[in-house]
Design a protein around this motif. Sequence first.
Motif, PDB file in Angstrom:
ATOM      1  N   LEU A 135       1.243  -9.059   6.238  1.00  0.00           N
ATOM      2  CA  LEU A 135       1.744  -9.698   5.028  1.00  0.00           C
ATOM      3  C   LEU A 135       1.632  -8.753   3.831  1.00  0.00           C
ATOM      4  N   ALA A 136       0.483  -8.058   3.753  1.00  0.00           N
ATOM      5  CA  ALA A 136       0.290  -7.101   2.657  1.00  0.00           C
ATOM      6  C   ALA A 136       1.315  -5.972   2.730  1.00  0.00           C
ATOM      7  N   GLU A 137       1.614  -5.551   3.972  1.00  0.00           N
ATOM      8  CA  GLU A 137       2.614  -4.495   4.165  1.00  0.00           C
ATOM      9  C   GLU A 137       3.998  -4.985   3.762  1.00  0.00           C
ATOM     10  N   ALA A 138       4.340  -6.208   4.174  1.00  0.00           N
ATOM     11  CA  ALA A 138       5.661  -6.758   3.865  1.00  0.00           C
ATOM     12  C   ALA A 138       5.864  -6.963   2.366  1.00  0.00           C
ATOM     13  N   LYS A 139       4.791  -7.290   1.656  1.00  0.00           N
ATOM     14  CA  LYS A 139       4.870  -7.524   0.217  1.00  0.00           C
ATOM     15  C   LYS A 139       4.808  -6.234  -0.605  1.00  0.00           C
ATOM     16  N   GLY A 140       4.600  -5.115   0.088  1.00  0.00           N
ATOM     17  CA  GLY A 140       4.584  -3.834  -0.611  1.00  0.00           C
ATOM     18  C   GLY A 140       3.271  -3.473  -1.263  1.00  0.00           C
ATOM     19  N   TYR A 141       2.184  -4.204  -0.920  1.00  0.00           N
ATOM     20  CA  TYR A 141       0.894  -3.929  -1.548  1.00  0.00           C
ATOM     21  C   TYR A 141       0.262  -2.633  -1.054  1.00  0.00           C
ATOM     22  N   HIS A 185       1.714   0.233  -0.877  1.00  0.00           N
ATOM     23  CA  HIS A 185       2.409   1.387  -1.440  1.00  0.00           C
ATOM     24  C   HIS A 185       2.083   1.531  -2.925  1.00  0.00           C
ATOM     25  N   THR A 186       2.163   2.730  -3.392  1.00  0.00           N
ATOM     26  CA  THR A 186       1.924   2.998  -4.806  1.00  0.00           C
ATOM     27  C   THR A 186       3.136   2.567  -5.623  1.00  0.00           C
ATOM     28  N   ALA A 187       3.007   2.677  -6.942  1.00  0.00           N
ATOM     29  CA  ALA A 187       4.111   2.292  -7.827  1.00  0.00           C
ATOM     30  C   ALA A 187       5.339   3.160  -7.583  1.00  0.00           C
ATOM     31  N   GLU A 188       5.101   4.380  -7.081  1.00  0.00           N
ATOM     32  CA  GLU A 188       6.216   5.289  -6.807  1.00  0.00           C
ATOM     33  C   GLU A 188       6.846   5.031  -5.437  1.00  0.00           C
ATOM     34  N   GLY A 189       6.278   4.096  -4.685  1.00  0.00           N
ATOM     35  CA  GLY A 189       6.831   3.758  -3.379  1.00  0.00           C
ATOM     36  C   GLY A 189       6.230   4.519  -2.221  1.00  0.00           C
ATOM     37  N   ALA A 190       5.246   5.393  -2.486  1.00  0.00           N
ATOM     38  CA  ALA A 190       4.607   6.162  -1.419  1.00  0.00           C
ATOM     39  C   ALA A 190       3.526   5.323  -0.736  1.00  0.00           C
ATOM     40  N   HIS A 191       3.342   5.551   0.563  1.00  0.00           N
ATOM     41  CA  HIS A 191       2.308   4.820   1.303  1.00  0.00           C
ATOM     42  C   HIS A 191       0.926   5.265   0.838  1.00  0.00           C
ATOM     43  N   SER A 192       0.028   4.315   0.618  1.00  0.00           N
ATOM     44  CA  SER A 192      -1.317   4.615   0.128  1.00  0.00           C
ATOM     45  C   SER A 192      -2.344   4.424   1.243  1.00  0.00           C
TER      46      SER A 192
END
Length: 249
Positions: free
Chosen positions: A86-92, A94-101
């Motif tokens: 769920l966290a992955e699907a919601k984009g949590y 990733h950073t604000a720039e869209g990179a995976h954290s």
Amino acid sequence: MDFLMSGLAACGACVFTNPLEVVKTRMQLQGELQAPGTYQRHYRNVFHAFFTIGKVDGLAALQKGLAPALLYQFLMNGIRLGTYGLAEAKGYLHTAEGAHSPIRSAAAGALAGVLGAYLGSPIYMVKTHLQAQAASEIAVGHQYKHQLFPPQSWKVALAAAMVSGVVVVLAMTPFDVVSTRLYNQPTDTQGKGLMYRGVLDALLQTARTEGVFGMYKGIGASYFRLGPHTILSLFFWDQLRSLYYAYAK
């Protein structure tokens, strides 16, 4: 739906790996707080334990505790994988720039694991009690009659949460041994004092009485189980998601 698919995937893996969980539990309780060489070793290694349990208790005993184990896996892994998905699907993640954290991913995984282990703790205790039950000639640890939810079940939830969280950065076996023993220790309601006051006390007593190797009892069964269980869980999870999204379209 992610929670449901994650839970079902873990249950599918559990059916195949539960016998190793039974073996691991028995080996971890064997010789509890007894010096090496002072007790009879009913289970010399993983393979001998399989043979002994099947011969004395019957082959069905290798699936002892399967029902609570399935419920535990469904709850714990449904929460763990489902929350992470769920966290992955919601984009949590990733950073604000869209990179995976990687940091956010590690934090989300650890938090989801701790939450799942804590909520599933009472069920894990029932599973441990059932898997420890054996014929008198090969019995180890305290022999409980099955209790649905024993009164101290939430008191050791922190131990289960520690196992789940610490495994990310440290070897899991000593904490796994301690967790099993905390779950299976006699309760005050039976007129016996608790053998352990907490996680640290259990670690210290085990190391002092049984030595360093005592903290690694059942390590073979643990890792024989860990690989197949992880692979099967992820395989079933991937297959269920593929089927779901294929039919959802």
